[in-house]
Write a protein that holds these residues in place. Structure first.
Motif, PDB file in Angstrom:
ATOM      1  N   SER A 107     -73.004  72.410   5.810  1.00  0.00           N
ATOM      2  CA  SER A 107     -73.170  73.755   6.395  1.00  0.00           C
ATOM      3  C   SER A 107     -74.478  74.412   5.962  1.00  0.00           C
ATOM      4  N   GLY A 108     -75.036  73.920   4.856  1.00  0.00           N
ATOM      5  CA  GLY A 108     -76.270  74.521   4.337  1.00  0.00           C
ATOM      6  C   GLY A 108     -76.015  75.775   3.509  1.00  0.00           C
ATOM      7  N   VAL A 109     -74.734  76.111   3.295  1.00  0.00           N
ATOM      8  CA  VAL A 109     -74.395  77.292   2.493  1.00  0.00           C
ATOM      9  C   VAL A 109     -74.123  76.849   1.056  1.00  0.00           C
ATOM     10  N   ALA A 110     -74.884  77.394   0.121  1.00  0.00           N
ATOM     11  CA  ALA A 110     -74.746  77.017  -1.293  1.00  0.00           C
ATOM     12  C   ALA A 110     -73.457  77.597  -1.878  1.00  0.00           C
ATOM     13  N   ARG A 111     -72.931  76.913  -2.881  1.00  0.00           N
ATOM     14  CA  ARG A 111     -71.739  77.415  -3.573  1.00  0.00           C
ATOM     15  C   ARG A 111     -72.188  78.229  -4.772  1.00  0.00           C
ATOM     16  N   ALA A 112     -72.178  79.536  -4.615  1.00  0.00           N
ATOM     17  CA  ALA A 112     -72.678  80.420  -5.671  1.00  0.00           C
ATOM     18  C   ALA A 112     -71.551  81.166  -6.378  1.00  0.00           C
ATOM     19  N   SER A 113     -70.633  81.747  -5.618  1.00  0.00           N
ATOM     20  CA  SER A 113     -69.566  82.560  -6.227  1.00  0.00           C
ATOM     21  C   SER A 113     -68.480  81.664  -6.816  1.00  0.00           C
ATOM     22  N   HIS A 114     -67.683  82.238  -7.691  1.00  0.00           N
ATOM     23  CA  HIS A 114     -66.567  81.492  -8.280  1.00  0.00           C
ATOM     24  C   HIS A 114     -65.588  81.055  -7.194  1.00  0.00           C
ATOM     25  N   LEU A 115     -65.347  81.908  -6.209  1.00  0.00           N
ATOM     26  CA  LEU A 115     -64.451  81.564  -5.102  1.00  0.00           C
ATOM     27  C   LEU A 115     -64.987  80.358  -4.331  1.00  0.00           C
ATOM     28  N   GLU A 116     -66.275  80.348  -4.036  1.00  0.00           N
ATOM     29  CA  GLU A 116     -66.876  79.234  -3.293  1.00  0.00           C
ATOM     30  C   GLU A 116     -66.730  77.921  -4.059  1.00  0.00           C
ATOM     31  N   LYS A 117     -66.940  77.989  -5.355  1.00  0.00           N
ATOM     32  CA  LYS A 117     -66.808  76.786  -6.198  1.00  0.00           C
ATOM     33  C   LYS A 117     -65.350  76.329  -6.265  1.00  0.00           C
ATOM     34  N   ALA A 118     -64.439  77.292  -6.417  1.00  0.00           N
ATOM     35  CA  ALA A 118     -63.014  76.959  -6.545  1.00  0.00           C
ATOM     36  C   ALA A 118     -62.472  76.307  -5.275  1.00  0.00           C
ATOM     37  N   LEU A 119     -62.827  76.848  -4.121  1.00  0.00           N
ATOM     38  CA  LEU A 119     -62.336  76.282  -2.859  1.00  0.00           C
ATOM     39  C   LEU A 119     -62.811  74.842  -2.700  1.00  0.00           C
ATOM     40  N   PHE A 120     -64.085  74.611  -2.960  1.00  0.00           N
ATOM     41  CA  PHE A 120     -64.626  73.251  -2.854  1.00  0.00           C
ATOM     42  C   PHE A 120     -63.915  72.315  -3.840  1.00  0.00           C
ATOM     43  N   ALA A 121     -63.726  72.787  -5.063  1.00  0.00           N
ATOM     44  CA  ALA A 121     -63.131  71.959  -6.112  1.00  0.00           C
ATOM     45  C   ALA A 121     -61.678  71.593  -5.816  1.00  0.00           C
ATOM     46  N   CYS A 122     -60.988  72.451  -5.091  1.00  0.00           N
ATOM     47  CA  CYS A 122     -59.556  72.243  -4.847  1.00  0.00           C
ATOM     48  C   CYS A 122     -59.258  71.497  -3.553  1.00  0.00           C
ATOM     49  N   ASP A 123     -60.183  71.468  -2.620  1.00  0.00           N
ATOM     50  CA  ASP A 123     -59.931  70.925  -1.288  1.00  0.00           C
ATOM     51  C   ASP A 123     -59.488  69.458  -1.331  1.00  0.00           C
ATOM     52  N   GLU A 124     -60.357  68.579  -1.802  1.00  0.00           N
ATOM     53  CA  GLU A 124     -60.022  67.148  -1.827  1.00  0.00           C
ATOM     54  C   GLU A 124     -58.907  66.860  -2.832  1.00  0.00           C
ATOM     55  N   LEU A 125     -58.916  67.579  -3.944  1.00  0.00           N
ATOM     56  CA  LEU A 125     -57.914  67.321  -4.981  1.00  0.00           C
ATOM     57  C   LEU A 125     -56.503  67.641  -4.496  1.00  0.00           C
ATOM     58  N   ALA A 126     -56.347  68.724  -3.758  1.00  0.00           N
ATOM     59  CA  ALA A 126     -55.018  69.073  -3.232  1.00  0.00           C
ATOM     60  C   ALA A 126     -54.486  67.956  -2.336  1.00  0.00           C
ATOM     61  N   GLY A 127     -55.357  67.395  -1.518  1.00  0.00           N
ATOM     62  CA  GLY A 127     -54.968  66.275  -0.653  1.00  0.00           C
ATOM     63  C   GLY A 127     -54.604  65.038  -1.463  1.00  0.00           C
ATOM     64  N   PHE A 128     -55.369  64.798  -2.520  1.00  0.00           N
ATOM     65  CA  PHE A 128     -55.135  63.622  -3.359  1.00  0.00           C
ATOM     66  C   PHE A 128     -53.810  63.750  -4.122  1.00  0.00           C
ATOM     67  N   LEU A 129     -53.540  64.934  -4.645  1.00  0.00           N
ATOM     68  CA  LEU A 129     -52.286  65.161  -5.369  1.00  0.00           C
ATOM     69  C   LEU A 129     -51.080  65.024  -4.433  1.00  0.00           C
ATOM     70  N   THR A 130     -51.239  65.468  -3.194  1.00  0.00           N
ATOM     71  CA  THR A 130     -50.171  65.295  -2.198  1.00  0.00           C
ATOM     72  C   THR A 130     -49.907  63.808  -1.977  1.00  0.00           C
ATOM     73  N   ALA A 131     -50.987  63.033  -1.829  1.00  0.00           N
ATOM     74  CA  ALA A 131     -50.849  61.581  -1.637  1.00  0.00           C
ATOM     75  C   ALA A 131     -50.159  60.937  -2.838  1.00  0.00           C
ATOM     76  N   CYS A 132     -50.515  61.391  -4.043  1.00  0.00           N
ATOM     77  CA  CYS A 132     -49.890  60.860  -5.265  1.00  0.00           C
ATOM     78  C   CYS A 132     -48.386  61.139  -5.283  1.00  0.00           C
ATOM     79  N   ALA A 133     -48.008  62.324  -4.783  1.00  0.00           N
ATOM     80  CA  ALA A 133     -46.583  62.679  -4.734  1.00  0.00           C
ATOM     81  C   ALA A 133     -45.840  61.827  -3.713  1.00  0.00           C
ATOM     82  N   LEU A 134     -46.449  61.602  -2.564  1.00  0.00           N
ATOM     83  CA  LEU A 134     -45.756  60.929  -1.461  1.00  0.00           C
ATOM     84  C   LEU A 134     -45.523  59.442  -1.697  1.00  0.00           C
TER      85      LEU A 134
END
Length: 204
Positions: A107-134
């Protein structure tokens, strides 16, 4: 954030734009994890009560809305830009919109705020943890452990669509050790297993 732009409204938009159950659940899982980081940050800033809740709300909303347009507009040219344009027309706060844009590398948008960093950090991990559960016999997130998650991350054949470098890079962005990051998100998802459809069933 205005009362018109809370998690109930975000969930309604996710459901309106996304009909697939797994993508809906992904949005909720990312929201749960991102919200957990919002709560940690609120505590670090000394916020409590209504002030803390107001601080956390954009975290929960950004998680719910980050992939709302993906089902209809999955191309790199359109996602997440179509969704953000719609949200902007509705009057959603720029803090939420910037976080949604920043979760996409291209997107060309830098991750500057804590919210921006947190969303990026949680996106793939949430999917991975779901896969681990299933893949657990019980299909329950409560049977997933951090050590097992780390092991699965090394198995390239498991949940191969999940970018491991986004999980490790997200932890670095937040300044949190990887193991702690995995634990934070796992704990958040375990606490909300029911609404994620990951409480599983007893193994006989």
């Amino acid at each position: 954030m205005s009362e018109r732009f809370g998690r109930d409204e975000a969930l309604a938009l996710l459901q309106e734009w996304t009909k697939g159950e797994s993508l809906r659940k992904h949005g909720i899982a990312v929201s749960v994890c991102t919200e957990a980081y919002g709560r940690m940050e609120a505590a670090r800033l000394g916020l409590a009560g209504a002030e803390a809740e107001a601080f956390v709300e954009p975290y929960a909303c950004a998680g719910l809305l980050h992939d709302m347009d993906y089902e209809r507009h999955p191309s790199l040219e359109e996602h997440p830009f179509v969704g953000v344009t719609h949200l902007r027309e509705l009057g959603w706060p720029e803090t939420v919109l910037q976080a949604i844009l920043a979760h996409a590398d291209y997107s060309g948008v830098a991750r500057a705020s804590h919210l921006e960093k947190a969303l990026f950090a949680c996106d793939e991990l949430a999917g991975f943890l779901t896969a681990c559960a299933l893949v657990k016999p019980s299909k329950s997130i409560n049977d997933v452990e951090v050590a097992g998650v780390k092991k699965k991350m090394k198995d390239k054949a498991f949940a191969r669509a999940v970018k491991r470098e986004d999980i490790t890079g997200g932890a670095e962005l937040l300044g949190v050790p990887l193991e702690e990051h995995l634990g934070n998100c796992l704990q958040a998802m375990q606490a909300r297993a029911g609404c994620l459809g990951l409480e599983g069933s007893p193994v006989i």
